[in-house]
Enzyme design. Structure first.
Site, PDB file in Angstrom:
ATOM      1  N   GLN A 217       0.650  -1.174   0.018  1.00 17.76           N
ATOM      2  CA  GLN A 217      -0.013   0.052   0.225  1.00 17.76           C
ATOM      3  C   GLN A 217       0.599   1.170   0.001  1.00 17.76           C
ATOM      4  O   GLN A 217       1.914   1.335   0.984  1.00 17.76           O
ATOM      5  CB  GLN A 217      -0.932   0.025   1.207  1.00 17.76           C
ATOM      6  CG  GLN A 217      -1.947   1.171   1.315  1.00 17.76           C
ATOM      7  CD  GLN A 217      -1.419   2.297   2.109  1.00 17.76           C
ATOM      8  OE1 GLN A 217      -0.480   2.433   2.866  1.00 17.76           O
ATOM      9  NE2 GLN A 217      -2.210   3.557   1.625  1.00 17.76           N
ATOM     10  N   SER A 218       0.671   2.156  -0.815  1.00 17.45           N
ATOM     11  CA  SER A 218       1.146   3.561  -0.918  1.00 17.45           C
ATOM     12  C   SER A 218       2.634   3.335  -1.427  1.00 17.45           C
ATOM     13  O   SER A 218       3.152   2.569  -2.236  1.00 17.45           O
ATOM     14  CB  SER A 218       1.274   4.238   0.379  1.00 17.45           C
ATOM     15  OG  SER A 218       1.393   5.525   0.428  1.00 17.45           O
ATOM     16  N   ALA A 219       3.466   3.688  -0.580  1.00 20.38           N
ATOM     17  CA  ALA A 219       5.082   3.339  -0.748  1.00 20.38           C
ATOM     18  C   ALA A 219       5.211   1.921  -0.950  1.00 20.38           C
ATOM     19  O   ALA A 219       6.080   1.485  -1.841  1.00 20.38           O
ATOM     20  CB  ALA A 219       6.069   3.993   0.295  1.00 20.38           C
ATOM     21  N   ALA A 221       3.045  -0.099  -2.227  1.00 26.07           N
ATOM     22  CA  ALA A 221       2.720  -0.533  -3.614  1.00 26.07           C
ATOM     23  C   ALA A 221       3.748   0.072  -4.830  1.00 26.07           C
ATOM     24  O   ALA A 221       3.689  -0.718  -5.789  1.00 26.07           O
ATOM     25  CB  ALA A 221       1.181   0.121  -3.753  1.00 26.07           C
ATOM     26  N   PHE A 243      -2.260  -1.281  -3.699  1.00 19.96           N
ATOM     27  CA  PHE A 243      -3.165  -0.195  -3.185  1.00 19.96           C
ATOM     28  C   PHE A 243      -2.764   0.949  -2.871  1.00 19.96           C
ATOM     29  O   PHE A 243      -1.691   1.095  -2.503  1.00 19.96           O
ATOM     30  CB  PHE A 243      -3.809  -0.694  -1.686  1.00 19.96           C
ATOM     31  CG  PHE A 243      -4.203  -1.949  -1.432  1.00 19.96           C
ATOM     32  CD1 PHE A 243      -5.579  -2.193  -2.082  1.00 19.96           C
ATOM     33  CD2 PHE A 243      -3.692  -2.978  -0.549  1.00 19.96           C
ATOM     34  CE1 PHE A 243      -6.222  -3.488  -2.159  1.00 19.96           C
ATOM     35  CE2 PHE A 243      -4.632  -4.164  -0.420  1.00 19.96           C
ATOM     36  CZ  PHE A 243      -5.804  -4.382  -1.068  1.00 19.96           C
TER      37      PHE A 243
END
Length: 541
Positions: A217-219, A221, A243
């Site tokens: 998720q975020s970094a 992802a 994500f």
């Protein structure tokens, strides 16, 4: 003697939930973990040697041991950086401030939750594995947060969950001219080493090394996207979940070394870049470094384009079939931008501070988000530029590659109706909003708000029934993809085909729909992409 019923019940519950020890042999030694409620847990497994002393700012070195290791306690977080205007909010959301994890430069540890081999859910076959990579802008984050506890996923979904630390900020992505370019993205190298550990050892836990799904998720992802880009042949994973973090092309930063040079001077190492300065910097304490990077004068640190661990042409690499050809689930939350724009209401200032001043007028941006005030325009524009538009570009590139291969012998209509072929692509938007998660103004379905539903780590004392139901529903859908990434993970969830002719965008948990039968609402694939195609993609591509 009469024993009160309540005391008897407590005693029985303790027996039913009793922990027992379990030992598994790995390349990291004989791991002594805990078995409880049908799940084995092993926490704080060392996979890399301490990246301290001469190994500070060096590629991770594999840890190998035959000794017995106590793996019942989560390892320390890597040293964190919270230098931004919303540092206090980030710590509230992502650092468990009531009981924050200890921090240490010696932090290369991972954790495993696996269904017990003697549990009622156990089967003879090896189990699928999910390898979790946390976010945090490559500045903070740790696998040692309660948010990422793998107990619920492993228990409810009969899969193996692995979470792992990696170095962040100046320790993990220093942007140092003193180092070889390909040895700057140390955090990515840490992730690779942890995944190698999984490939070498997961079968000992009942896991299948050929059924590993990356999820971030975020970094995290972004990290998954870079895994996809750098493993075009025989990838050590069979599927990917991204994500809020697909990454299209990234331009090299001409000022990439400035933050590290300023940091070096600030901590007393004023030598020119090279071995002498690096030796000086390795003698500075981790505490002093943390004090600087969390102070008002610190710069930020991030990945450098080295075309080994991170690339400046990810979309081109996809189209040239030079990335991992694996099924992917990609998406973001409906309000991914609110966390990053707290308190902002001046659209002109927002555009100026993000490099669009004099290029894009406020009225042009407002026209793309009709009927909204500037606070919401700012939040949605941030969401689109950073999360939604990159995800759309990423998935469209994946689709175009598949279409090129398919269209050599088939028509467009045949392609649309062909169902699930080699590389399934799924795209989602998450719209769930719950009262106990509105932790800042204008939050909505904010960045990372889906994670406690995925992991089943929501607050049981504040969660409303719909949140509990969604956690079970969403968790099952994600686990279905991990178990079989070539099939739809939930009813009504179609394979993604871009454009306005197909309803293949999966909107999840909108309007209170949280049950298995209704939490997916398929809409036209480009129904939310107008700001991207009209404006923002011109900058992203």
């Amino acid at each position: 003697m009469h024993v009160p019923f309540a005391l008897t019940l407590v005693t029985l519950l303790k027996v039913a939930n009793a922990e027992s020890s379990v030992t598994i042999s790995t390349t990291s030694g004989r791991l002594e973990g805990v078995e409880q409620d049908g799940v084995m847990s092993f926490k704080g497994i060392r996979f890399g040697q301490p990246p301290t002393g001469d190994l500070r700012w060096a590629p991770p070195v594999t840890f190998v041991s035959n000794a017995t290791q106590n793996t019942t306690v989560l390892g320390p977080a890597c040293v964190q950086q919270f230098p931004f205007a919303v540092a206090a909010l980030n710590e509230l959301l992502f650092n468990n401030p009531q009981d924050p994890p200890a921090e240490n430069e010696d932090c290369l540890f991972l954790n495993v939750w696996a269904p017990s081999t003697n549990s009622s859910n156990a089967t003879e076959s090896l189990k699928p594995v999910v390898f979790w990579i946390y976010g945090g802008a490559l500045a903070f984050g740790t696998a040692s947060l309660p948010l990422y506890d793998g107990m619920s996923l492993a228990s409810n979904q009969d899969i193996i969950v692995v979470t792992s630390n990696y170095r962040t900020n100046v320790f993990g992505l220093p942007g140092a001219p003193d180092l070889p370019l390909a040895e700057n993205n140390l955090g990515f190298l840490d992730q690779e080493l942890a995944l190698q550990w999984v490939q070498s050892n997961i079968q000992q836990f009942g896991g299948d090394p050929n059924q590993v799904t990356l999820m971030g998720q975020s970094a995290g992802a972004v990290s998954v996207a870079e895994f996809v880009s750098r493993h075009p042949v025989d990838p050590p994973f069979r599927a990917a979940i991204l994500f809020s973090g697909a990454t299209p092309n990234s331009a090299p930063n001409p000022d990439a070394f400035d933050s590290f040079n300023d940091f070096s001077t600030a901590v007393g190492c004023a030598e020119p870049p090279g071995p002498e300065r690096l030796a000086c910097l390795r003698s500075v304490s981790a505490e002093d470094i943390r004090n600087y990077t969390n102070g008002p004068t610190s710069g930020t640190f991030g990945a450098l384009i080295d075309n080994v661990t991170a690339f400046d042409d990810n979309l081109d690499r996809i189209l040239l079939d030079n990335t991992a050809r694996v099924p992917q689930l990609v998406g973001n939350t409906q309000n991914d931008g609110t966390l990053f724009t707290v308190g902002q209401s001046n659209l002109t200032e927002f555009l100026d501070s993000n490099g669009f001043g004099g290029i894009v007028s406020p009225d042009t941006v407002r026209s793309l988000y009709p009927g909204q005030n500037d606070t919401n325009v700012i939040a949605d524009a941030y969401r689109d530029v950073v999360f939604l538009c990159p995800a759309s570009l990423w998935t469209q590139a994946l689709y175009n590659l598949e279409f090129q291969a398919f269209s050599a012998t088939n028509t467009v209509n045949e392609h649309i109706s062909a169902g699930y072929h080699q590389s399934l692509i799924l795209i989602l938007r998450i719209g769930a909003v719950f009262p106990d998660l509105q932790l800042f103004p204008n939050a909505g379905a904010f960045h990372a708000s889906e994670l406690q539903e995925v992991f089943g780590t929501y607050n049981v004392s504040t969660a409303i029934p719909n949140e509990v139901t969604l956690s079970k529903t969403f968790q099952t859908a994600i686990a279905n993809f991990i178990k079989n990434p070539s099939q739809s993970p939930a009813p009504n969830w179609p394979k993604y085909v871009p454009g306005n002719l197909t309803q293949t965008l999966a909107r999840l948990a909108y309007n209170g729909n949280v049950d298995t039968g209704n939490f997916v609402q398929a809409e036209t694939s480009n129904s939310q992409d107008t700001p991207c195609t009209s404006l923002w993609n011109l900058f992203l591509e």
